[in-house]
Design a protein around this motif. Structure first.
Motif, PDB file in Angstrom:
ATOM      1  N   GLU A  85      32.844  -2.074  73.129  1.00 29.38           N
ATOM      2  CA  GLU A  85      33.711  -1.850  71.968  1.00 29.38           C
ATOM      3  C   GLU A  85      33.857  -3.139  71.171  1.00 29.38           C
ATOM      4  O   GLU A  85      33.790  -3.138  69.948  1.00 29.38           O
ATOM      5  N   GLN A  86      34.016  -4.247  71.873  1.00 32.75           N
ATOM      6  CA  GLN A  86      34.163  -5.536  71.204  1.00 32.75           C
ATOM      7  C   GLN A  86      32.919  -5.851  70.369  1.00 32.75           C
ATOM      8  O   GLN A  86      33.017  -6.292  69.229  1.00 32.75           O
ATOM      9  N   GLY A  87      31.729  -5.591  70.918  1.00 31.39           N
ATOM     10  CA  GLY A  87      30.492  -5.832  70.179  1.00 31.39           C
ATOM     11  C   GLY A  87      30.399  -4.980  68.928  1.00 31.39           C
ATOM     12  O   GLY A  87      29.993  -5.463  67.865  1.00 31.39           O
ATOM     13  N   ALA A  88      30.778  -3.720  69.040  1.00 31.54           N
ATOM     14  CA  ALA A  88      30.737  -2.824  67.887  1.00 31.54           C
ATOM     15  C   ALA A  88      31.731  -3.273  66.816  1.00 31.54           C
ATOM     16  O   ALA A  88      31.413  -3.276  65.626  1.00 31.54           O
ATOM     17  N   LEU A  89      32.918  -3.670  67.245  1.00 29.86           N
ATOM     18  CA  LEU A  89      33.917  -4.138  66.284  1.00 29.86           C
ATOM     19  C   LEU A  89      33.472  -5.428  65.603  1.00 29.86           C
ATOM     20  O   LEU A  89      33.667  -5.603  64.400  1.00 29.86           O
ATOM     21  N   GLU A  90      32.846  -6.320  66.371  1.00 30.93           N
ATOM     22  CA  GLU A  90      32.341  -7.561  65.779  1.00 30.93           C
ATOM     23  C   GLU A  90      31.261  -7.270  64.741  1.00 30.93           C
ATOM     24  O   GLU A  90      31.198  -7.921  63.701  1.00 30.93           O
ATOM     25  N   LEU A  91      30.423  -6.287  65.023  1.00 32.17           N
ATOM     26  CA  LEU A  91      29.386  -5.904  64.072  1.00 32.17           C
ATOM     27  C   LEU A  91      30.009  -5.391  62.781  1.00 32.17           C
ATOM     28  O   LEU A  91      29.572  -5.747  61.680  1.00 32.17           O
ATOM     29  N   LEU A  92      31.047  -4.574  62.886  1.00 38.51           N
ATOM     30  CA  LEU A  92      31.712  -4.050  61.690  1.00 38.51           C
ATOM     31  C   LEU A  92      32.403  -5.149  60.898  1.00 38.51           C
ATOM     32  O   LEU A  92      32.326  -5.181  59.667  1.00 38.51           O
ATOM     33  N   VAL A  93      33.041  -6.078  61.584  1.00 38.57           N
ATOM     34  CA  VAL A  93      33.700  -7.199  60.905  1.00 38.57           C
ATOM     35  C   VAL A  93      32.660  -8.060  60.184  1.00 38.57           C
ATOM     36  O   VAL A  93      32.846  -8.448  59.030  1.00 38.57           O
ATOM     37  N   ALA A  94      31.548  -8.335  60.859  1.00 36.56           N
ATOM     38  CA  ALA A  94      30.482  -9.133  60.245  1.00 36.56           C
ATOM     39  C   ALA A  94      29.891  -8.406  59.039  1.00 36.56           C
ATOM     40  O   ALA A  94      29.588  -9.032  58.012  1.00 36.56           O
ATOM     41  N   ALA A  95      29.741  -7.102  59.141  1.00 38.51           N
ATOM     42  CA  ALA A  95      29.190  -6.323  58.024  1.00 38.51           C
ATOM     43  C   ALA A  95      30.132  -6.367  56.825  1.00 38.51           C
ATOM     44  O   ALA A  95      29.690  -6.542  55.686  1.00 38.51           O
ATOM     45  N   GLN A  96      31.415  -6.220  57.071  1.00 38.89           N
ATOM     46  CA  GLN A  96      32.379  -6.273  55.972  1.00 38.89           C
ATOM     47  C   GLN A  96      32.391  -7.651  55.317  1.00 38.89           C
ATOM     48  O   GLN A  96      32.462  -7.769  54.095  1.00 38.89           O
ATOM     49  N   ALA A  97      32.286  -8.693  56.119  1.00 40.65           N
ATOM     50  CA  ALA A  97      32.256 -10.053  55.574  1.00 40.65           C
ATOM     51  C   ALA A  97      30.999 -10.272  54.741  1.00 40.65           C
ATOM     52  O   ALA A  97      31.049 -10.897  53.675  1.00 40.65           O
ATOM     53  N   ALA A  98      29.866  -9.765  55.206  1.00 35.86           N
ATOM     54  CA  ALA A  98      28.608  -9.920  54.470  1.00 35.86           C
ATOM     55  C   ALA A  98      28.685  -9.230  53.113  1.00 35.86           C
ATOM     56  O   ALA A  98      28.141  -9.736  52.123  1.00 35.86           O
ATOM     57  N   MET A  99      29.339  -8.086  53.054  1.00 34.23           N
ATOM     58  CA  MET A  99      29.452  -7.362  51.786  1.00 34.23           C
ATOM     59  C   MET A  99      30.288  -8.139  50.766  1.00 34.23           C
ATOM     60  O   MET A  99      30.094  -7.991  49.558  1.00 34.23           O
ATOM     61  N   LYS A 100      31.195  -8.985  51.228  1.00 30.75           N
ATOM     62  CA  LYS A 100      32.065  -9.751  50.329  1.00 30.75           C
ATOM     63  C   LYS A 100      31.466 -11.094  49.921  1.00 30.75           C
ATOM     64  O   LYS A 100      31.936 -11.719  48.976  1.00 30.75           O
ATOM     65  N   ARG A 101      30.439 -11.531  50.643  1.00 26.96           N
ATOM     66  CA  ARG A 101      29.857 -12.847  50.399  1.00 26.96           C
ATOM     67  C   ARG A 101      29.134 -12.899  49.055  1.00 26.96           C
ATOM     68  O   ARG A 101      28.447 -11.959  48.688  1.00 26.96           O
ATOM     69  N   LYS A 102      29.335 -13.998  48.324  1.00 32.21           N
ATOM     70  CA  LYS A 102      28.612 -14.192  47.070  1.00 32.21           C
ATOM     71  C   LYS A 102      28.521 -15.683  46.782  1.00 32.21           C
ATOM     72  O   LYS A 102      29.182 -16.496  47.422  1.00 32.21           O
ATOM     73  N   PHE A 103      27.698 -16.027  45.806  1.00 28.05           N
ATOM     74  CA  PHE A 103      27.556 -17.424  45.400  1.00 28.05           C
ATOM     75  C   PHE A 103      28.883 -17.938  44.864  1.00 28.05           C
ATOM     76  O   PHE A 103      29.647 -17.198  44.236  1.00 28.05           O
ATOM     77  N   SER A 104      29.107 -19.230  45.077  1.00 27.35           N
ATOM     78  CA  SER A 104      30.264 -19.860  44.448  1.00 27.35           C
ATOM     79  C   SER A 104      30.009 -19.913  42.939  1.00 27.35           C
ATOM     80  O   SER A 104      28.875 -19.756  42.477  1.00 27.35           O
ATOM     81  N   LEU A 105      31.047 -20.153  42.183  1.00 28.50           N
ATOM     82  CA  LEU A 105      30.914 -20.254  40.728  1.00 28.50           C
ATOM     83  C   LEU A 105      29.914 -21.359  40.378  1.00 28.50           C
ATOM     84  O   LEU A 105      29.054 -21.180  39.504  1.00 28.50           O
ATOM     85  N   GLN A 106      29.994 -22.473  41.086  1.00 25.01           N
ATOM     86  CA  GLN A 106      29.089 -23.598  40.829  1.00 25.01           C
ATOM     87  C   GLN A 106      27.637 -23.212  41.118  1.00 25.01           C
ATOM     88  O   GLN A 106      26.744 -23.504  40.320  1.00 25.01           O
ATOM     89  N   GLN A 107      27.391 -22.536  42.245  1.00 27.25           N
ATOM     90  CA  GLN A 107      26.030 -22.102  42.568  1.00 27.25           C
ATOM     91  C   GLN A 107      25.512 -21.110  41.529  1.00 27.25           C
ATOM     92  O   GLN A 107      24.358 -21.183  41.119  1.00 27.25           O
ATOM     93  N   GLN A 108      26.359 -20.185  41.108  1.00 29.62           N
ATOM     94  CA  GLN A 108      25.948 -19.192  40.127  1.00 29.62           C
ATOM     95  C   GLN A 108      25.610 -19.844  38.797  1.00 29.62           C
ATOM     96  O   GLN A 108      24.624 -19.492  38.147  1.00 29.62           O
ATOM     97  N   GLN A 109      26.431 -20.804  38.381  1.00 31.13           N
ATOM     98  CA  GLN A 109      26.163 -21.502  37.126  1.00 31.13           C
ATOM     99  C   GLN A 109      24.858 -22.289  37.200  1.00 31.13           C
ATOM    100  O   GLN A 109      24.076 -22.297  36.240  1.00 31.13           O
ATOM    101  N   LEU A 110      24.612 -22.943  38.333  1.00 27.31           N
ATOM    102  CA  LEU A 110      23.365 -23.685  38.505  1.00 27.31           C
ATOM    103  C   LEU A 110      22.173 -22.729  38.473  1.00 27.31           C
ATOM    104  O   LEU A 110      21.172 -23.000  37.806  1.00 27.31           O
TER     105      LEU A 110
END
Length: 117
Positions: free
Chosen positions: A39-64
């Motif tokens: 159960e812990q492994g499955a929950l960790e996978l879901l947490v990691a998936a949700q975090a990945a969906m929110k990840r994006k370039f910083s404003l500085q990286q995007q501007q560059l």
């Protein structure tokens, strides 16, 4: 009789899950969530998936990236800038792949939740 306990990584759980039909998936999920280690492994996978969906370039990286892409379109990139653009594009591509995987994992979790209702 001896008992053997097998602990799977979150990725192994996801790989096994996609190979099953709907009835087998329900049984598989029940077996996993009956064991706290899995159960812990499955929950960790879901947490990691949700975090990945929110990840994006910083404003500085995007501007560059925007600046380098514009210079590239005009044919004005210097060798150092070409390397920067290549690195940023590789990072951007890797992020897209991570998001696609995360989206798939979250989709599987939604299917599993719908099956349990």
């Amino acid at each position: 009789m001896s008992v053997v306990q097998v602990t799977l990584t979150a990725e192994q759980l996801a790989a096994a899950y996609v190979q099953l039909n709907a009835r087998e998936r329900r049984s598989f999920l029940a077996a996993i969530f009956d064991h706290p280690a899995q159960e812990q492994g499955a929950l960790e996978l879901l947490v990691a998936a949700q975090a990945a969906m929110k990840r994006k370039f910083s404003l500085q990286q995007q501007q560059l990236l925007d600046s380098l892409l514009e210079k590239n379109a005009r044919g004005k990139l210097r060798p150092k800038e070409r390397r920067q653009l290549d690195e940023l594009m590789a990072k951007y591509g890797a992020g897209l792949i991570d998001k696609a995987r995360a989206n798939y994992v979250l989709h599987l979790a939604q299917q599993a939740a719908a099956t349990d209702r």
